[in-house]
Design an enzyme around this catalytic site. Structure first.
Site, PDB file in Angstrom:
ATOM      1  N   ARG A   1       4.688 -11.872  -0.123  1.00  0.00           N
ATOM      2  CA  ARG A   1       5.599 -11.336   0.883  1.00  0.00           C
ATOM      3  C   ARG A   1       4.846 -11.047   2.169  1.00  0.00           C
ATOM      4  NH1 ARG A   1       9.646  -7.773  -3.008  1.00  0.00           N
ATOM      5  NH2 ARG A   1       9.972  -9.525  -4.413  1.00  0.00           N
TER       6      ARG A   1
ATOM      7  N   ARG B   1       2.642  -1.552  -1.310  1.00  0.00           N
ATOM      8  CA  ARG B   1       3.246  -2.628  -0.514  1.00  0.00           C
ATOM      9  C   ARG B   1       2.155  -3.623  -0.165  1.00  0.00           C
ATOM     10  NH1 ARG B   1       8.034  -2.640   2.194  1.00  0.00           N
ATOM     11  NH2 ARG B   1       8.261  -0.420   1.788  1.00  0.00           N
TER      12      ARG B   1
ATOM     13  N   GLU C   1      10.924   2.863  -5.143  1.00  0.00           N
ATOM     14  CA  GLU C   1      11.458   1.701  -5.869  1.00  0.00           C
ATOM     15  C   GLU C   1      10.384   1.028  -6.724  1.00  0.00           C
ATOM     16  OE1 GLU C   1      13.187  -1.311  -3.375  1.00  0.00           O
ATOM     17  OE2 GLU C   1      13.014  -2.813  -4.950  1.00  0.00           O
TER      18      GLU C   1
ATOM     19  N   SER D   1      14.386  -3.550  -9.439  1.00  0.00           N
ATOM     20  CA  SER D   1      15.629  -3.780  -8.730  1.00  0.00           C
ATOM     21  C   SER D   1      16.377  -4.875  -9.472  1.00  0.00           C
ATOM     22  CB  SER D   1      15.295  -4.239  -7.316  1.00  0.00           C
ATOM     23  OG  SER D   1      16.476  -4.557  -6.625  1.00  0.00           O
TER      24      SER D   1
ATOM     25  N   ARG E   1       2.659  -2.387  -8.235  1.00  0.00           N
ATOM     26  CA  ARG E   1       3.308  -1.109  -7.950  1.00  0.00           C
ATOM     27  C   ARG E   1       3.424  -0.256  -9.213  1.00  0.00           C
ATOM     28  NH1 ARG E   1       8.534  -0.708  -3.947  1.00  0.00           N
ATOM     29  NH2 ARG E   1       7.091  -1.679  -2.469  1.00  0.00           N
TER      30      ARG E   1
END
Length: 433
Positions: free
Chosen positions: A258, A273, A345, A348, A386
RNA sequence: GGAGGCUUCGCCUAGUCCGGUCUAUGGCGCCGCACUGCUAAUGCGGUUUGGGUUAAUCCCCAUCCCGGGUUCAAAUCCCGGAGCCUCCGCCA
Protein backbone atom coordinates in the site's frame (compact mmCIF):
# COMPACT_ATOMS: atom_id res chain seq x y z
CA UNK A 1 -20.39 -2.16 -11.11
CA UNK A 2 -23.97 -2.11 -10.11
CA UNK A 3 -26.92 -3.64 -11.93
CA UNK A 4 -27.96 -1.41 -14.80
CA UNK A 5 -31.53 -2.61 -14.53
CA UNK A 6 -31.66 -1.32 -10.98
CA UNK A 7 -30.48 2.08 -12.16
CA UNK A 8 -33.14 2.16 -14.88
CA UNK A 9 -35.95 0.91 -12.72
CA UNK A 10 -35.12 2.59 -9.46
CA UNK A 11 -32.81 5.54 -10.02
CA UNK A 12 -33.93 7.22 -6.80
CA UNK A 13 -32.60 4.35 -4.75
CA UNK A 14 -29.22 4.66 -6.42
CA UNK A 15 -29.22 8.44 -6.01
CA UNK A 16 -29.94 8.02 -2.32
CA UNK A 17 -27.04 5.58 -2.06
CA UNK A 18 -24.65 8.00 -3.70
CA UNK A 19 -25.86 10.72 -1.37
CA UNK A 20 -25.33 8.51 1.66
CA UNK A 21 -21.74 7.94 0.57
CA UNK A 22 -21.20 11.63 0.13
CA UNK A 23 -20.62 10.89 -3.54
CA UNK A 24 -21.87 12.75 -6.57
CA UNK A 25 -25.48 11.81 -7.24
CA UNK A 26 -25.52 13.40 -10.69
CA UNK A 27 -23.45 10.42 -11.80
CA UNK A 28 -26.67 8.45 -11.72
CA UNK A 29 -28.26 10.68 -14.33
CA UNK A 30 -25.09 10.69 -16.38
CA UNK A 31 -25.31 6.91 -16.38
CA UNK A 32 -28.97 6.90 -17.40
CA UNK A 33 -28.23 9.24 -20.29
CA UNK A 34 -25.27 7.15 -21.41
CA UNK A 35 -27.41 4.03 -21.20
CA UNK A 36 -30.19 5.49 -23.36
CA UNK A 37 -27.67 6.75 -25.88
CA UNK A 38 -25.97 3.42 -26.09
CA UNK A 39 -29.20 1.57 -26.70
CA UNK A 40 -30.04 3.95 -29.50
CA UNK A 41 -26.61 3.47 -31.04
CA UNK A 42 -26.89 -0.31 -30.73
CA UNK A 43 -30.26 -0.36 -32.43
CA UNK A 44 -29.03 1.72 -35.32
CA UNK A 45 -25.94 -0.44 -35.72
CA UNK A 46 -27.90 -3.69 -35.55
CA UNK A 47 -30.46 -2.54 -38.09
CA UNK A 48 -27.85 -1.32 -40.55
CA UNK A 49 -25.85 -4.50 -40.15
CA UNK A 50 -28.89 -6.63 -40.87
CA UNK A 51 -29.52 -4.64 -44.02
CA UNK A 52 -25.90 -4.90 -45.07
CA UNK A 53 -25.85 -8.65 -44.55
CA UNK A 54 -28.76 -9.00 -46.95
CA UNK A 55 -27.11 -6.70 -49.47
CA UNK A 56 -23.91 -8.66 -49.22
CA UNK A 57 -25.68 -11.95 -49.80
CA UNK A 58 -27.39 -10.40 -52.81
CA UNK A 59 -24.02 -9.71 -54.42
CA UNK A 60 -23.39 -13.41 -54.74
CA UNK A 61 -26.77 -14.11 -56.30
CA UNK A 62 -26.87 -11.10 -58.58
CA UNK A 63 -26.93 -11.63 -62.31
CA UNK A 64 -24.00 -10.12 -64.24
CA UNK A 65 -26.14 -7.17 -65.40
CA UNK A 66 -27.34 -6.12 -61.97
CA UNK A 67 -24.14 -7.00 -60.16
CA UNK A 68 -22.58 -3.53 -60.37
CA UNK A 69 -25.62 -1.84 -58.87
CA UNK A 70 -25.98 -4.38 -56.09
CA UNK A 71 -22.31 -4.13 -55.23
CA UNK A 72 -22.58 -0.37 -55.12
CA UNK A 73 -25.43 -0.59 -52.62
CA UNK A 74 -23.53 -3.09 -50.50
CA UNK A 75 -20.49 -0.83 -50.46
CA UNK A 76 -22.52 2.15 -49.41
CA UNK A 77 -24.15 0.17 -46.61
CA UNK A 78 -20.76 -1.11 -45.49
CA UNK A 79 -19.61 2.47 -45.12
CA UNK A 80 -22.70 3.33 -43.10
CA UNK A 81 -22.19 0.31 -40.88
CA UNK A 82 -18.63 1.36 -40.25
CA UNK A 83 -19.81 4.76 -39.16
CA UNK A 84 -22.54 3.33 -36.96
CA UNK A 85 -20.06 0.97 -35.35
CA UNK A 86 -17.78 3.84 -34.58
CA UNK A 87 -20.66 5.62 -32.87
CA UNK A 88 -21.59 2.45 -31.04
CA UNK A 89 -18.06 1.97 -29.75
CA UNK A 90 -18.05 5.51 -28.45
CA UNK A 91 -21.43 4.98 -26.79
CA UNK A 92 -20.27 1.71 -25.22
CA UNK A 93 -17.16 3.35 -23.84
CA UNK A 94 -19.17 6.28 -22.48
CA UNK A 95 -21.57 3.91 -20.78
CA UNK A 96 -18.79 1.87 -19.25
CA UNK A 97 -17.07 4.97 -17.98
CA UNK A 98 -20.26 6.27 -16.41
CA UNK A 99 -20.99 2.81 -15.03
CA UNK A 100 -17.58 2.44 -13.39
CA UNK A 101 -18.03 5.79 -11.67
CA UNK A 102 -20.87 4.52 -9.52
CA UNK A 103 -19.96 2.85 -6.25
CA UNK A 104 -21.90 -0.12 -4.96
CA UNK A 105 -25.38 0.51 -3.60
CA UNK A 106 -25.22 0.93 0.16
CA UNK A 107 -27.19 -1.63 2.16
CA UNK A 108 -30.30 -0.30 3.94
CA UNK A 109 -28.99 -0.96 7.44
CA UNK A 110 -25.70 0.93 7.02
CA UNK A 111 -25.35 3.82 9.47
CA UNK A 112 -25.41 7.28 7.89
CA UNK A 113 -22.44 9.62 8.08
CA UNK A 114 -18.71 9.43 7.53
CA UNK A 115 -15.53 8.14 9.09
CA UNK A 116 -16.50 9.15 12.62
CA UNK A 117 -20.00 7.77 12.48
CA UNK A 118 -19.31 4.06 12.69
CA UNK A 119 -21.67 2.41 15.13
CA UNK A 120 -20.18 0.15 17.77
CA UNK A 121 -22.11 -3.10 17.74
CA UNK A 122 -20.40 -4.73 20.68
CA UNK A 123 -17.31 -4.62 22.81
CA UNK A 124 -15.69 -7.90 23.74
CA UNK A 125 -13.08 -8.57 26.41
CA UNK A 126 -11.80 -6.41 29.23
CA UNK A 127 -9.60 -3.44 28.46
CA UNK A 128 -6.41 -4.42 30.27
CA UNK A 129 -4.82 -2.27 32.95
CA UNK A 130 -1.11 -2.15 33.68
CA UNK A 131 0.62 -1.23 36.92
CA UNK A 132 3.67 0.01 35.04
CA UNK A 133 4.19 2.55 32.27
CA UNK A 134 3.13 0.81 29.06
CA UNK A 135 5.48 0.68 26.14
CA UNK A 136 4.33 0.91 22.56
CA UNK A 137 4.83 -2.05 20.26
CA UNK A 138 7.99 -0.68 18.68
CA UNK A 139 9.70 -0.25 22.03
CA UNK A 140 8.77 -3.79 22.99
CA UNK A 141 9.69 -5.07 19.57
CA UNK A 142 13.13 -3.52 19.87
CA UNK A 143 13.63 -4.88 23.38
CA UNK A 144 12.80 -8.34 22.10
CA UNK A 145 14.81 -7.95 18.92
CA UNK A 146 11.60 -8.57 17.00
CA UNK A 147 11.24 -5.41 14.91
CA UNK A 148 13.92 -3.36 13.16
CA UNK A 149 12.50 -0.18 11.63
CA UNK A 150 15.78 1.64 11.18
CA UNK A 151 17.25 -0.96 8.93
CA UNK A 152 13.92 -1.32 7.19
CA UNK A 153 14.18 2.34 6.30
CA UNK A 154 17.82 1.95 5.27
CA UNK A 155 16.99 -0.81 2.83
CA UNK A 156 13.53 0.17 1.59
CA UNK A 157 12.58 3.57 2.97
CA UNK A 158 10.03 4.77 5.45
CA UNK A 159 7.21 2.44 6.52
CA UNK A 160 9.36 -0.63 5.88
CA UNK A 161 10.66 -2.92 8.56
CA UNK A 162 12.43 -6.14 9.28
CA UNK A 163 10.80 -8.74 11.45
CA UNK A 164 13.67 -10.44 13.20
CA UNK A 165 14.10 -13.27 15.70
CA UNK A 166 10.89 -13.67 17.72
CA UNK A 167 9.16 -11.20 15.38
CA UNK A 168 9.81 -13.46 12.42
CA UNK A 169 8.69 -16.49 14.42
CA UNK A 170 5.51 -14.66 15.39
CA UNK A 171 4.75 -14.02 11.74
CA UNK A 172 4.90 -17.71 10.96
CA UNK A 173 3.01 -18.68 14.09
CA UNK A 174 0.16 -16.31 13.21
CA UNK A 175 0.13 -17.53 9.65
CA UNK A 176 -0.04 -21.16 10.75
CA UNK A 177 -2.77 -20.44 13.25
CA UNK A 178 -4.84 -18.44 10.79
CA UNK A 179 -4.52 -20.85 7.90
CA UNK A 180 -5.07 -23.83 10.19
CA UNK A 181 -8.27 -22.39 11.61
CA UNK A 182 -9.52 -21.43 8.17
CA UNK A 183 -8.90 -24.89 6.79
CA UNK A 184 -10.64 -26.43 9.80
CA UNK A 185 -13.63 -24.20 9.02
CA UNK A 186 -13.74 -25.52 5.47
CA UNK A 187 -11.80 -22.86 3.59
CA UNK A 188 -9.49 -23.84 0.76
CA UNK A 189 -6.04 -22.45 1.52
CA UNK A 190 -4.47 -20.51 -1.34
CA UNK A 191 -1.09 -18.91 -1.84
CA UNK A 192 -1.97 -16.08 -4.21
CA UNK A 193 0.08 -13.92 -6.60
CA UNK A 194 0.86 -10.46 -5.32
CA UNK A 195 1.37 -9.02 -8.81
CA UNK A 196 -1.76 -8.86 -10.94
CA UNK A 197 -2.99 -7.55 -14.26
CA UNK A 198 -4.99 -4.33 -14.53
CA UNK A 199 -8.26 -6.22 -15.10
CA UNK A 200 -8.06 -7.88 -11.70
CA UNK A 201 -7.30 -4.56 -10.08
CA UNK A 202 -10.11 -2.74 -11.83
CA UNK A 203 -12.51 -5.62 -11.33
CA UNK A 204 -12.14 -5.45 -7.60
CA UNK A 205 -12.66 -1.70 -7.59
CA UNK A 206 -9.20 -0.52 -6.65
CA UNK A 207 -8.51 1.63 -9.69
CA UNK A 208 -11.36 4.06 -9.26
CA UNK A 209 -11.20 7.07 -6.99
CA UNK A 210 -8.51 5.49 -4.83
CA UNK A 211 -5.92 4.38 -7.38
CA UNK A 212 -3.21 6.50 -5.78
CA UNK A 213 -3.12 3.88 -3.02
CA UNK A 214 -1.80 1.26 -5.41
CA UNK A 215 1.73 0.41 -6.54
CA UNK A 216 2.02 0.04 -10.27
CA UNK A 217 4.80 -1.77 -12.05
CA UNK A 218 4.61 0.27 -15.18
CA UNK A 219 7.20 -1.55 -17.23
CA UNK A 220 5.21 -4.75 -17.16
CA UNK A 221 1.74 -3.27 -16.78
CA UNK A 222 1.15 -5.07 -13.50
CA UNK A 223 0.01 -3.94 -10.09
CA UNK A 224 1.12 -4.95 -6.62
CA UNK A 225 -1.97 -6.00 -4.73
CA UNK A 226 -3.04 -4.22 -1.56
CA UNK A 227 -4.77 -7.42 -0.47
CA UNK A 228 -5.05 -10.95 -1.81
CA UNK A 229 -8.74 -10.20 -2.29
CA UNK A 230 -7.70 -8.94 -5.72
CA UNK A 231 -6.13 -12.20 -6.83
CA UNK A 232 -8.79 -14.34 -5.16
CA UNK A 233 -11.64 -12.48 -6.84
CA UNK A 234 -9.82 -12.54 -10.16
CA UNK A 235 -9.15 -16.25 -9.79
CA UNK A 236 -12.64 -17.10 -11.01
CA UNK A 237 -13.12 -14.22 -13.44
CA UNK A 238 -15.29 -15.17 -16.42
CA UNK A 239 -16.23 -18.49 -14.86
CA UNK A 240 -19.53 -20.09 -13.96
CA UNK A 241 -19.21 -21.53 -10.47
CA UNK A 242 -21.09 -24.38 -8.91
CA UNK A 243 -22.51 -22.99 -5.67
CA UNK A 244 -25.17 -25.64 -5.20
CA UNK A 245 -23.43 -26.84 -2.04
CA UNK A 246 -23.10 -23.39 -0.56
CA UNK A 247 -20.47 -20.66 -0.66
CA UNK A 248 -17.03 -21.28 -2.10
CA UNK A 249 -14.48 -20.12 0.45
CA UNK A 250 -10.78 -19.42 0.15
CA UNK A 251 -8.19 -18.41 2.68
CA UNK A 252 -5.54 -16.55 0.73
CA UNK A 253 -2.03 -15.81 1.84
CA UNK A 254 -0.08 -13.05 0.16
CA UNK A 255 2.03 -10.02 0.72
CA UNK A 256 0.10 -6.75 0.53
CA UNK A 257 1.43 -3.42 -0.69
CA UNK A 258 0.00 0.00 0.00
CA UNK A 259 1.36 3.38 -0.99
CA UNK A 260 -0.35 5.07 1.96
CA UNK A 261 -0.62 8.25 -0.06
CA UNK A 262 -2.16 11.01 1.96
CA UNK A 263 -1.37 9.39 5.29
CA UNK A 264 1.70 11.51 5.97
CA UNK A 265 2.21 11.90 9.66
CA UNK A 266 -0.28 9.17 10.58
CA UNK A 267 1.05 6.20 12.52
CA UNK A 268 4.62 6.99 11.61
CA UNK A 269 5.94 4.90 14.48
CA UNK A 270 6.16 1.16 14.30
CA UNK A 271 4.44 -1.32 12.06
CA UNK A 272 0.80 -0.29 12.34
CA UNK A 273 0.76 1.47 8.98
CA UNK A 274 3.33 0.11 6.56
CA UNK A 275 3.87 -0.14 2.81
CA UNK A 276 4.12 -3.88 2.91
CA UNK A 277 2.78 -6.64 5.13
CA UNK A 278 1.56 -10.20 4.85
CA UNK A 279 -2.03 -11.18 5.34
CA UNK A 280 -4.36 -14.14 5.50
CA UNK A 281 -7.57 -13.12 3.82
CA UNK A 282 -10.90 -14.90 3.70
CA UNK A 283 -12.78 -14.72 0.44
CA UNK A 284 -16.19 -16.09 -0.37
CA UNK A 285 -18.24 -16.54 -3.53
CA UNK A 286 -21.92 -17.12 -2.86
CA UNK A 287 -25.43 -16.58 -4.15
CA UNK A 288 -26.52 -12.96 -3.67
CA UNK A 289 -29.42 -13.89 -1.40
CA UNK A 290 -26.96 -15.54 0.93
CA UNK A 291 -24.42 -12.74 1.04
CA UNK A 292 -25.66 -10.95 4.16
CA UNK A 293 -25.63 -14.17 6.19
CA UNK A 294 -22.21 -15.08 4.82
CA UNK A 295 -20.98 -11.64 5.84
CA UNK A 296 -21.93 -12.37 9.46
CA UNK A 297 -20.14 -15.72 9.26
CA UNK A 298 -16.94 -14.05 8.08
CA UNK A 299 -17.27 -11.59 10.92
CA UNK A 300 -17.73 -14.45 13.39
CA UNK A 301 -14.55 -16.16 12.17
CA UNK A 302 -12.66 -12.92 12.58
CA UNK A 303 -13.95 -12.52 16.11
CA UNK A 304 -13.05 -16.08 17.01
CA UNK A 305 -9.53 -15.50 15.77
CA UNK A 306 -9.04 -12.42 17.95
CA UNK A 307 -10.56 -14.23 20.87
CA UNK A 308 -8.04 -17.02 20.36
CA UNK A 309 -5.32 -14.38 20.51
CA UNK A 310 -6.86 -13.12 23.76
CA UNK A 311 -7.18 -9.60 22.41
CA UNK A 312 -9.96 -7.26 23.57
CA UNK A 313 -11.84 -5.68 20.68
CA UNK A 314 -14.99 -4.01 19.51
CA UNK A 315 -17.00 -4.54 16.36
CA UNK A 316 -18.04 -1.48 14.43
CA UNK A 317 -20.57 -1.08 11.63
CA UNK A 318 -18.94 1.27 9.12
CA UNK A 319 -20.98 4.30 8.05
CA UNK A 320 -21.98 4.86 4.44
CA UNK A 321 -19.46 7.61 3.80
CA UNK A 322 -16.55 5.41 4.82
CA UNK A 323 -17.36 2.32 2.74
CA UNK A 324 -15.03 1.18 -0.01
CA UNK A 325 -16.19 1.49 -3.60
CA UNK A 326 -17.14 -2.18 -3.84
CA UNK A 327 -18.73 -2.63 -0.44
CA UNK A 328 -22.44 -2.49 0.31
CA UNK A 329 -21.68 -3.06 3.95
CA UNK A 330 -18.56 -3.31 6.07
CA UNK A 331 -17.73 -4.33 9.60
CA UNK A 332 -14.36 -3.54 11.14
CA UNK A 333 -12.95 -5.13 14.22
CA UNK A 334 -10.87 -2.75 16.26
CA UNK A 335 -8.54 -4.13 18.88
CA UNK A 336 -7.24 -2.35 21.93
CA UNK A 337 -3.84 -0.68 21.69
CA UNK A 338 -2.72 0.21 25.23
CA UNK A 339 -0.05 2.70 24.14
CA UNK A 340 -2.70 4.68 22.31
CA UNK A 341 -5.48 4.07 24.82
CA UNK A 342 -7.84 3.33 22.01
CA UNK A 343 -9.21 0.69 19.65
CA UNK A 344 -7.56 0.44 16.23
CA UNK A 345 -8.69 -1.44 13.13
CA UNK A 346 -7.25 -4.91 12.98
CA UNK A 347 -9.59 -6.65 10.57
CA UNK A 348 -12.31 -5.66 8.16
CA UNK A 349 -14.97 -7.57 6.30
CA UNK A 350 -16.95 -6.32 3.32
CA UNK A 351 -20.02 -7.57 1.52
CA UNK A 352 -19.49 -6.56 -2.09
CA UNK A 353 -22.78 -8.13 -3.22
CA UNK A 354 -22.62 -8.53 -7.01
CA UNK A 355 -20.51 -5.42 -7.59
CA UNK A 356 -17.13 -7.07 -8.14
CA UNK A 357 -18.55 -10.20 -9.73
CA UNK A 358 -20.38 -8.18 -12.35
CA UNK A 359 -17.15 -6.46 -13.36
CA UNK A 360 -15.23 -9.71 -13.33
CA UNK A 361 -18.05 -11.69 -14.93
CA UNK A 362 -18.23 -14.29 -12.18
CA UNK A 363 -21.45 -16.26 -12.34
CA UNK A 364 -23.10 -19.33 -10.90
CA UNK A 365 -25.96 -21.58 -11.97
CA UNK A 366 -29.07 -20.99 -9.90
CA UNK A 367 -31.55 -23.72 -9.01
CA UNK A 368 -33.31 -23.18 -12.36
CA UNK A 369 -30.02 -23.78 -14.15
CA UNK A 370 -29.77 -20.15 -15.20
CA UNK A 371 -26.52 -18.22 -15.02
CA UNK A 372 -26.62 -15.47 -12.43
CA UNK A 373 -24.06 -12.99 -11.15
CA UNK A 374 -22.50 -14.25 -7.91
CA UNK A 375 -21.83 -12.23 -4.79
CA UNK A 376 -18.34 -11.80 -3.35
CA UNK A 377 -17.27 -11.12 0.21
CA UNK A 378 -13.94 -10.69 1.86
CA UNK A 379 -12.64 -10.47 5.38
CA UNK A 380 -9.28 -10.22 7.07
CA UNK A 381 -8.36 -13.23 9.10
CA UNK A 382 -4.99 -11.89 10.09
CA UNK A 383 -3.09 -8.82 8.91
CA UNK A 384 0.15 -9.96 10.37
CA UNK A 385 2.22 -6.85 11.06
CA UNK A 386 -0.57 -4.98 12.76
CA UNK A 387 -1.61 -8.06 14.70
CA UNK A 388 1.95 -8.50 15.96
CA UNK A 389 1.92 -4.87 17.04
CA UNK A 390 -1.31 -5.40 18.97
CA UNK A 391 -0.13 -8.64 20.56
CA UNK A 392 3.09 -7.07 21.76
CA UNK A 393 1.25 -4.16 23.32
CA UNK A 394 -1.65 -5.95 24.94
CA UNK A 395 0.35 -8.86 26.28
CA UNK A 396 3.35 -6.87 27.49
CA UNK A 397 4.84 -7.26 30.96
CA UNK A 398 6.75 -4.77 33.07
CA UNK A 399 10.11 -6.33 32.23
CA UNK A 400 9.56 -6.08 28.50
CA UNK A 401 8.59 -9.68 28.03
CA UNK A 402 5.39 -10.63 26.23
CA UNK A 403 2.80 -13.21 27.14
CA UNK A 404 2.06 -15.70 24.37
CA UNK A 405 -1.63 -16.60 23.99
CA UNK A 406 -2.27 -20.32 24.32
CA UNK A 407 -3.45 -20.68 20.74
CA UNK A 408 -0.11 -19.49 19.39
CA UNK A 409 2.07 -21.65 21.61
CA UNK A 410 1.98 -24.79 19.48
CA UNK A 411 3.71 -22.74 16.81
CA UNK A 412 6.21 -21.20 19.20
CA UNK A 413 7.68 -24.24 20.86
CA UNK A 414 5.12 -24.06 23.66
CA UNK A 415 6.70 -21.01 25.29
CA UNK A 416 4.46 -18.87 27.48
CA UNK A 417 6.61 -15.81 27.37
CA UNK A 418 8.78 -14.06 24.84
CA UNK A 419 11.58 -12.47 26.79
CA UNK A 420 14.37 -10.09 25.79
CA UNK A 421 17.48 -12.10 25.05
CA UNK A 422 15.71 -15.46 25.02
CA UNK A 423 17.12 -18.38 23.10
CA UNK A 424 15.19 -18.67 19.88
CA UNK A 425 15.59 -22.42 19.68
CA UNK A 426 13.19 -22.62 22.61
CA UNK A 427 10.46 -20.93 20.57
CA UNK A 428 10.56 -23.28 17.64
CA UNK A 429 8.17 -26.23 17.55
CA UNK A 430 10.01 -29.52 17.95
CA UNK A 431 10.17 -31.66 14.82
CA UNK A 432 7.17 -33.98 14.77
CA UNK A 433 8.79 -36.81 12.84
C1' G B 1 15.37 -13.99 -24.56
C1' G B 2 15.00 -17.32 -29.31
C1' A B 3 12.32 -21.23 -32.59
C1' G B 4 8.03 -24.03 -33.65
C1' G B 5 3.00 -26.06 -32.81
C1' C B 6 -1.82 -25.31 -30.91
C1' U B 7 -6.69 -22.44 -29.20
C1' U B 8 -13.96 -23.89 -32.78
C1' C B 9 -20.98 -23.21 -29.16
C1' G B 10 -20.12 -28.10 -21.36
C1' C B 11 -16.10 -32.01 -23.13
C1' C B 12 -13.93 -34.14 -27.65
C1' U B 13 -14.02 -32.93 -32.75
C1' A B 14 -14.95 -31.49 -38.59
C1' G B 15 -14.14 -27.09 -41.20
C1' U B 16 -9.05 -22.98 -42.02
C1' C B 17 -4.65 -24.67 -47.59
C1' C B 18 -8.47 -22.33 -52.07
C1' G B 19 -13.35 -16.16 -48.33
C1' G B 20 -19.92 -16.49 -49.77
C1' U B 21 -23.76 -22.78 -49.78
C1' C B 22 -20.82 -22.10 -41.89
C1' U B 23 -27.74 -20.12 -40.22
C1' A B 24 -20.43 -24.09 -37.77
C1' U B 25 -20.05 -31.00 -38.60
C1' G B 26 -20.19 -35.35 -35.81
C1' G B 27 -19.69 -37.95 -31.04
C1' C B 28 -20.27 -37.71 -25.70
C1' G B 29 -22.92 -35.43 -21.83
C1' C B 30 -27.37 -32.91 -20.46
C1' C B 31 -32.88 -31.53 -20.97
C1' G B 32 -37.78 -32.65 -23.04
C1' C B 33 -41.15 -35.83 -25.68
C1' A B 34 -42.57 -40.69 -27.69
C1' C B 35 -42.29 -45.97 -27.08
C1' U B 36 -41.56 -49.85 -23.54
C1' G B 37 -46.09 -52.16 -17.13
C1' C B 38 -39.56 -50.65 -13.98
C1' U B 39 -34.58 -50.14 -15.92
C1' A B 40 -31.96 -50.30 -20.28
C1' A B 41 -32.20 -49.70 -25.45
C1' U B 42 -34.35 -46.97 -29.49
C1' G B 43 -36.59 -42.76 -32.08
C1' C B 44 -37.72 -37.48 -32.44
C1' G B 45 -36.68 -32.60 -30.80
C1' G B 46 -33.66 -29.32 -27.97
C1' U B 47 -28.88 -27.85 -25.77
C1' U B 48 -22.79 -21.28 -26.49
C1' U B 49 -23.03 -16.74 -24.33
C1' G B 50 -24.25 -11.68 -24.48
C1' G B 51 -27.00 -7.43 -26.43
C1' G B 52 -31.34 -5.03 -28.81
C1' U B 53 -36.68 -5.25 -29.28
C1' U B 54 -41.35 -6.99 -26.98
C1' A B 55 -46.69 -7.29 -22.29
C1' A B 56 -44.93 -12.04 -23.93
C1' U B 57 -43.92 -14.87 -28.21
C1' C B 58 -41.51 -13.70 -32.64
C1' C B 59 -37.60 -11.35 -34.62
C1' C B 60 -32.80 -8.81 -35.16
C1' C B 61 -27.39 -8.16 -33.95
C1' A B 62 -22.86 -9.93 -32.05
C1' U B 63 -19.99 -14.17 -30.59
C1' C B 64 -15.12 -19.81 -33.82
C1' C B 65 -8.91 -17.15 -27.75
C1' C B 66 -8.61 -11.35 -27.75
C1' G B 67 -7.77 -6.65 -30.57
C1' G B 68 -6.98 -4.33 -35.25
C1' G B 69 -6.89 -4.65 -40.80
C1' U B 70 -8.21 -6.23 -46.06
C1' U B 71 -13.11 -7.17 -48.52
C1' C B 72 -19.67 -6.01 -50.75
C1' A B 73 -18.66 -10.52 -47.62
C1' A B 74 -13.80 -13.47 -42.73
C1' A B 75 -13.86 -19.46 -38.28
C1' U B 76 -11.13 -19.12 -43.16
C1' C B 77 -6.56 -13.97 -45.60
C1' C B 78 -2.98 -10.10 -43.15
C1' C B 79 -0.94 -7.55 -38.61
C1' G B 80 -0.58 -7.23 -33.24
C1' G B 81 -1.47 -9.57 -28.49
C1' A B 82 -2.85 -13.48 -24.75
C1' G B 83 -2.93 -18.47 -23.09
C1' C B 84 -1.28 -23.61 -23.50
C1' C B 85 2.45 -27.19 -25.30
C1' U B 86 7.51 -28.64 -27.25
C1' C B 87 12.65 -27.39 -27.95
C1' C B 88 17.02 -24.00 -27.10
C1' G B 89 19.20 -20.24 -23.83
C1' C B 90 19.20 -18.24 -18.88
C1' C B 91 17.80 -19.07 -13.88
C1' A B 92 16.09 -19.79 -7.52
Amino acid sequence: MIDLRLVRENPDLVRASQRARGADESRVDALLTADAERRQAVKRGDDLRAEQKNASAAVKKASPEERAAVLERAKSLAAQVKEAEEAQRAADAALREAHLKLANVVADEVPPGGEDDAVTLRTVGEVPTYDFPVRDHLEIGELLGAIDMERGAKVSGSRFYFLTGPGALLEFALAQLAIGRAVAAGFTPVVAPALVRPEAMEGTGFLGDHDEEVYRVERDDLYLVGTSEVALAGMHAAEVLDLANGPRRYAGWSSCFRREAGSYGKDTRGIIRVHWFDKVEMFSFCAPEEAAAEHLRLLAWEEEFLTALELPYRVVDIAAGDLGTSAARKYDIEAWFPSQGTYRELTSTSDCTTFQARRLNIRYKDSDGKNQIAATLNGTLCAIARTIACLLEVHQRADGSVYVPKALRPWLGGVELLTPGMTLAAAVPPPTA
